[in-house]
Write a protein that holds these residues in place. Structure first.
Motif, short mmCIF file in Angstrom:
data_model
loop_
_atom_site.label_atom_id
_atom_site.label_comp_id
_atom_site.label_asym_id
_atom_site.label_seq_id
_atom_site.Cartn_x
_atom_site.Cartn_y
_atom_site.Cartn_z
N LEU A 8 0.83 -1.20 0.00
CA LEU A 8 0.00 0.00 0.00
C LEU A 8 0.86 1.25 0.00
O LEU A 8 2.03 1.22 0.39
CB LEU A 8 -0.92 0.00 1.23
CG LEU A 8 -1.92 -1.16 1.33
CD1 LEU A 8 -2.65 -1.12 2.66
CD2 LEU A 8 -2.92 -1.11 0.18
N SER A 9 0.27 2.35 -0.43
CA SER A 9 1.00 3.61 -0.53
C SER A 9 1.02 4.35 0.79
O SER A 9 -0.04 4.60 1.39
CB SER A 9 0.36 4.50 -1.60
OG SER A 9 0.94 5.79 -1.58
N ILE A 10 2.21 4.74 1.22
CA ILE A 10 2.37 5.47 2.47
C ILE A 10 1.90 6.91 2.34
O ILE A 10 1.74 7.63 3.34
CB ILE A 10 3.85 5.42 2.94
CG1 ILE A 10 3.99 5.85 4.40
CG2 ILE A 10 4.72 6.28 2.05
CD1 ILE A 10 3.25 4.99 5.35
N ASN A 11 1.66 7.37 1.12
CA ASN A 11 1.22 8.75 0.91
C ASN A 11 -0.08 9.06 1.65
O ASN A 11 -0.38 10.22 1.93
CB ASN A 11 1.03 9.03 -0.58
CG ASN A 11 2.35 9.04 -1.34
OD1 ASN A 11 3.39 9.29 -0.74
ND2 ASN A 11 2.31 8.75 -2.62
N LYS A 12 -0.84 8.03 1.95
CA LYS A 12 -2.11 8.21 2.65
C LYS A 12 -1.93 8.33 4.16
O LYS A 12 -2.89 8.61 4.88
CB LYS A 12 -3.04 7.04 2.34
CG LYS A 12 -3.34 6.85 0.86
CD LYS A 12 -4.13 5.59 0.61
CE LYS A 12 -4.36 5.37 -0.89
NZ LYS A 12 -5.10 4.12 -1.15
N GLY A 13 -0.72 8.08 4.65
CA GLY A 13 -0.48 8.10 6.08
C GLY A 13 -0.66 6.73 6.69
O GLY A 13 -1.42 5.89 6.18
#
Length: 277
Positions: A8-13
């Motif tokens: 998953l993308s860490i950009n979402k926190g």
């Protein structure tokens, strides 16, 4: 417990990706601490980390896996490239020190023509500086498919790195099913034999995670092209055997298949149905 999750993308926190993982019935996840192409990472949001810990404490999420940027090459013959890789690696470990229960996976690197032995020497030299008594993160060497001049295409190459590291108790292995199959280890027809070979060379006690991927090209192709679960050359029967194998079933499994979140949800549902409680 069957521990499985997506990338998953860490950009979402952290809080949001924790909730996203739970929403698709995952109980772990993998993430890049920064862009897979390297560059500067975002500033840590300690409030977000605290909220994620609340999410984790109220769910089945336990250990999570960070993946180093693909640009890291500790084996390069270029001193500048090695230094850049070292600095990114060191910064990732510093950031992960604020996030409990994590591991850090990386591709060993490519020797770019100078030879495997020299590449391994450079990798182990960096790891001997990076791995300290204070380090709480377990570092994982990833098994590689063997394209080009990649190091890590064989269990012997990974063990040579481990043997050259002084604090080797903090250095373990992540086995990628696509990579090992593409490298020539026949996990479809001889899974027991492959695991016995891993145990005799490295030791199964060092195997801490599985990247669960099907393979687009297959045995000894050295291509490193992941496929969705059941759609590749490994196939669903072999993957079912992998997740249920007595020597593997208690490890965390991380999906790196070419999927969106709904595709991951479907794969997790399928794999949970195939897992023998």
């Amino acid at each position: 417990m069957f521990t499985i999750g997506p990338h998953l993308s860490i950009n979402k926190g952290f809080e949001n990706i924790g909730l996203e993982a739970i929403s698709i019935d995952a109980n772990t996840f993998q993430f890049f601490p920064r862009s897979p192409r390297g560059g500067k990472a975002k500033e840590l949001d300690f409030d977000d980390i605290a909220r994620f810990e609340d999410v984790r404490n109220n769910s089945d999420i336990d250990v999570i896996l960070a993946h180093a940027p693909y640009v890291i090459n500790l084996a390069s013959k270029s001193e500048k490239t090695r230094q850049n890789a070292y600095e990114l690696f060191e910064d990732d470990l510093r950031r992960l020190s604020h996030l409990p229960k994590n591991m850090y996976n990386f591709h060993p690197g490519s020797h770019v023509g100078q030879g495997v032995d020299k590449g391994i020497e450079f990798i182990s030299d960096s790891l001997n500086k990076l791995i300290t008594e204070e380090l709480k993160t377990t570092i994982l060497l990833e098994t590689m498919a063997g394209k080009g001049t990649e190091i890590g295409r064989s269990f012997e190459e990974l063990q040579s790195i481990i043997e050259a590291v002084e604090m080797d108790e903090k250095l373990c292995v992540c086995l990628d099913t696509c990579h090992v199959y593409d490298a020539g280890y026949d996990i479809v027809n001889d899974l027991d034999g492959v695991l016995d070979e891993f145990d005799s060379i490295i030791g199964l006690d060092r195997l801490k995670a599985i990247h669960l991927n099907d393979s687009m090209y297959g045995l000894s192709s050295h291509k490193d092209r992941h496929e969705k679960i059941g759609d590749g050359k490994i196939g669903l029967d072999a993957i079912t055997s992998i997740i249920n194998h007595e020597k593997l079933r208690k490890l965390p499994f991380f999906l790196e298949t070419p999927n969106d979140i709904e595709g991951y949800k479907d794969e997790i549902k399928l794999l949970r149905e195939l897992y023998e409680d």
